[in-house]
Design a protein around this motif. Structure first.
Motif, PDB file in Angstrom:
ATOM      1  N   ARG A  30      44.059  44.496  35.561  1.00  0.00           N
ATOM      2  CA  ARG A  30      44.734  43.200  35.502  1.00  0.00           C
ATOM      3  C   ARG A  30      44.775  42.535  36.866  1.00  0.00           C
ATOM      4  O   ARG A  30      44.715  41.321  36.977  1.00  0.00           O
ATOM      5  CB  ARG A  30      46.131  43.343  34.909  1.00  0.00           C
ATOM      6  N   TRP A  31      44.845  43.333  37.928  1.00  0.00           N
ATOM      7  CA  TRP A  31      44.885  42.753  39.276  1.00  0.00           C
ATOM      8  C   TRP A  31      43.539  42.154  39.666  1.00  0.00           C
ATOM      9  O   TRP A  31      43.472  41.159  40.380  1.00  0.00           O
ATOM     10  CB  TRP A  31      45.340  43.786  40.305  1.00  0.00           C
ATOM     11  N   PHE A  32      42.460  42.749  39.188  1.00  0.00           N
ATOM     12  CA  PHE A  32      41.145  42.172  39.446  1.00  0.00           C
ATOM     13  C   PHE A  32      40.967  40.864  38.681  1.00  0.00           C
ATOM     14  O   PHE A  32      40.371  39.912  39.191  1.00  0.00           O
ATOM     15  CB  PHE A  32      40.042  43.169  39.110  1.00  0.00           C
ATOM     16  N   VAL A  33      41.513  40.803  37.467  1.00  0.00           N
ATOM     17  CA  VAL A  33      41.481  39.567  36.687  1.00  0.00           C
ATOM     18  C   VAL A  33      42.266  38.480  37.413  1.00  0.00           C
ATOM     19  O   VAL A  33      41.820  37.339  37.531  1.00  0.00           O
ATOM     20  CB  VAL A  33      42.052  39.806  35.270  1.00  0.00           C
ATOM     21  N   GLN A  34      43.439  38.833  37.917  1.00  0.00           N
ATOM     22  CA  GLN A  34      44.269  37.866  38.632  1.00  0.00           C
ATOM     23  C   GLN A  34      43.575  37.393  39.906  1.00  0.00           C
ATOM     24  O   GLN A  34      43.563  36.203  40.212  1.00  0.00           O
ATOM     25  CB  GLN A  34      45.633  38.482  38.959  1.00  0.00           C
ATOM     26  N   MET A  35      42.966  38.304  40.637  1.00  0.00           N
ATOM     27  CA  MET A  35      42.270  37.938  41.865  1.00  0.00           C
ATOM     28  C   MET A  35      41.082  37.019  41.556  1.00  0.00           C
ATOM     29  O   MET A  35      40.866  36.020  42.246  1.00  0.00           O
ATOM     30  CB  MET A  35      41.784  39.188  42.602  1.00  0.00           C
ATOM     31  N   TYR A  36      40.339  37.318  40.507  1.00  0.00           N
ATOM     32  CA  TYR A  36      39.199  36.489  40.126  1.00  0.00           C
ATOM     33  C   TYR A  36      39.660  35.074  39.764  1.00  0.00           C
ATOM     34  O   TYR A  36      39.063  34.085  40.203  1.00  0.00           O
ATOM     35  CB  TYR A  36      38.449  37.126  38.950  1.00  0.00           C
ATOM     36  N   ALA A  37      40.713  34.977  38.964  1.00  0.00           N
ATOM     37  CA  ALA A  37      41.218  33.659  38.563  1.00  0.00           C
ATOM     38  C   ALA A  37      41.720  32.875  39.767  1.00  0.00           C
ATOM     39  O   ALA A  37      41.488  31.668  39.875  1.00  0.00           O
ATOM     40  CB  ALA A  37      42.328  33.813  37.528  1.00  0.00           C
ATOM     41  N   THR A  38      42.380  33.543  40.693  1.00  0.00           N
ATOM     42  CA  THR A  38      42.873  32.881  41.898  1.00  0.00           C
ATOM     43  C   THR A  38      41.718  32.378  42.753  1.00  0.00           C
ATOM     44  O   THR A  38      41.736  31.249  43.244  1.00  0.00           O
ATOM     45  CB  THR A  38      43.783  33.837  42.698  1.00  0.00           C
ATOM     46  N   ARG A  39      40.716  33.194  42.925  1.00  0.00           N
ATOM     47  CA  ARG A  39      39.551  32.778  43.721  1.00  0.00           C
ATOM     48  C   ARG A  39      38.814  31.618  43.057  1.00  0.00           C
ATOM     49  O   ARG A  39      38.365  30.686  43.721  1.00  0.00           O
ATOM     50  CB  ARG A  39      38.598  33.946  43.937  1.00  0.00           C
ATOM     51  N   LYS A  40      38.699  31.671  41.742  1.00  0.00           N
ATOM     52  CA  LYS A  40      37.976  30.632  41.013  1.00  0.00           C
ATOM     53  C   LYS A  40      38.698  29.283  41.092  1.00  0.00           C
ATOM     54  O   LYS A  40      38.065  28.248  41.298  1.00  0.00           O
ATOM     55  CB  LYS A  40      37.809  31.048  39.553  1.00  0.00           C
ATOM     56  N   LEU A  41      40.024  29.294  40.936  1.00  0.00           N
ATOM     57  CA  LEU A  41      40.796  28.046  40.929  1.00  0.00           C
ATOM     58  C   LEU A  41      41.326  27.657  42.311  1.00  0.00           C
ATOM     59  O   LEU A  41      41.915  26.594  42.464  1.00  0.00           O
ATOM     60  CB  LEU A  41      41.957  28.158  39.933  1.00  0.00           C
ATOM     61  N   ARG A  42      41.152  28.557  43.275  1.00  0.00           N
ATOM     62  CA  ARG A  42      41.595  28.328  44.658  1.00  0.00           C
ATOM     63  C   ARG A  42      43.094  28.064  44.768  1.00  0.00           C
ATOM     64  O   ARG A  42      43.555  27.301  45.600  1.00  0.00           O
ATOM     65  CB  ARG A  42      40.801  27.211  45.305  1.00  0.00           C
ATOM     66  N   ARG A  43      43.833  28.694  43.867  1.00  0.00           N
ATOM     67  CA  ARG A  43      45.297  28.685  43.918  1.00  0.00           C
ATOM     68  C   ARG A  43      45.773  29.917  43.155  1.00  0.00           C
ATOM     69  O   ARG A  43      45.040  30.465  42.329  1.00  0.00           O
ATOM     70  CB  ARG A  43      45.885  27.407  43.327  1.00  0.00           C
ATOM     71  N   VAL A  44      46.977  30.341  43.428  1.00  0.00           N
ATOM     72  CA  VAL A  44      47.488  31.557  42.792  1.00  0.00           C
ATOM     73  C   VAL A  44      47.843  31.263  41.336  1.00  0.00           C
ATOM     74  O   VAL A  44      48.607  30.334  41.053  1.00  0.00           O
ATOM     75  CB  VAL A  44      48.733  32.088  43.546  1.00  0.00           C
ATOM     76  N   VAL A  45      47.246  32.023  40.447  1.00  0.00           N
ATOM     77  CA  VAL A  45      47.508  31.882  39.013  1.00  0.00           C
ATOM     78  C   VAL A  45      47.659  33.264  38.384  1.00  0.00           C
ATOM     79  O   VAL A  45      47.171  34.253  38.916  1.00  0.00           O
ATOM     80  CB  VAL A  45      46.380  31.120  38.281  1.00  0.00           C
ATOM     81  N   MET A  46      48.350  33.292  37.252  1.00  0.00           N
ATOM     82  CA  MET A  46      48.471  34.505  36.449  1.00  0.00           C
ATOM     83  C   MET A  46      47.886  34.194  35.077  1.00  0.00           C
ATOM     84  O   MET A  46      48.570  33.651  34.214  1.00  0.00           O
ATOM     85  CB  MET A  46      49.935  34.923  36.286  1.00  0.00           C
ATOM     86  N   PRO A  47      46.618  34.482  34.870  1.00  0.00           N
ATOM     87  CA  PRO A  47      46.008  34.171  33.570  1.00  0.00           C
ATOM     88  C   PRO A  47      46.601  35.039  32.467  1.00  0.00           C
ATOM     89  O   PRO A  47      47.144  36.117  32.726  1.00  0.00           O
ATOM     90  CB  PRO A  47      44.534  34.483  33.793  1.00  0.00           C
ATOM     91  N   MET A  48      46.509  34.571  31.231  1.00  0.00           N
ATOM     92  CA  MET A  48      47.058  35.339  30.110  1.00  0.00           C
ATOM     93  C   MET A  48      46.376  36.695  29.965  1.00  0.00           C
ATOM     94  O   MET A  48      47.002  37.649  29.520  1.00  0.00           O
ATOM     95  CB  MET A  48      46.938  34.534  28.808  1.00  0.00           C
ATOM     96  N   THR A  49      45.136  36.792  30.376  1.00  0.00           N
ATOM     97  CA  THR A  49      44.452  38.089  30.326  1.00  0.00           C
ATOM     98  C   THR A  49      45.206  39.121  31.149  1.00  0.00           C
ATOM     99  O   THR A  49      45.280  40.297  30.781  1.00  0.00           O
ATOM    100  CB  THR A  49      43.002  37.957  30.829  1.00  0.00           C
TER     101      THR A  49
END
Length: 101
Positions: A30-49
């Motif tokens: 889940r932390w890799f998913v969160q890091m990927y989403a943050t890098r992609k959107l260039r802001r800190v996010v918590m995706p539902m995944t």
């Protein structure tokens, strides 16, 4: 469920241990998913995944500690994150239903 599935250099894998290991891997992923989403959107996010992996990983790891190992420390360690993850998924689904998404 305590039958040995695999033995390799002192490492013993039983069905319960396999459930615990897979749960731990999902909970960590889940932390890799969160890091990927943050890098992609260039802001800190918590995706539902992130929350779905939290729920599945927590349930699997908690199951291992309750029925496979019977370890109170592991139960306490995994019970609280599981409830938080369930709550966040519940809030998300309720919000989606209310907004018609």
């Amino acid at each position: 469920m305590n039958d040995v599935l695999l033995q390799f250099h002192g490492l013993v894998i039983t069905p319960w241990k396999l459930i615990g290991l897979v749960g731990t891997c999902l909970f960590t992923a889940r932390w890799f998913v969160q890091m990927y989403a943050t890098r992609k959107l260039r802001r800190v996010v918590m995706p539902m995944t992130f929350w779905y992996l939290s729920v599945v990983g927590s349930v699997m790891t908690l199951s291992y500690f309750v029925w496979g190992k019977n370890d109170a420390v592991g139960i306490i360690q995994n019970a609280f994150p599981m409830f938080v993850a369930f709550y966040n998924v519940y809030v998300h689904l309720r919000h989606r239903a209310a907004t018609g998404q």
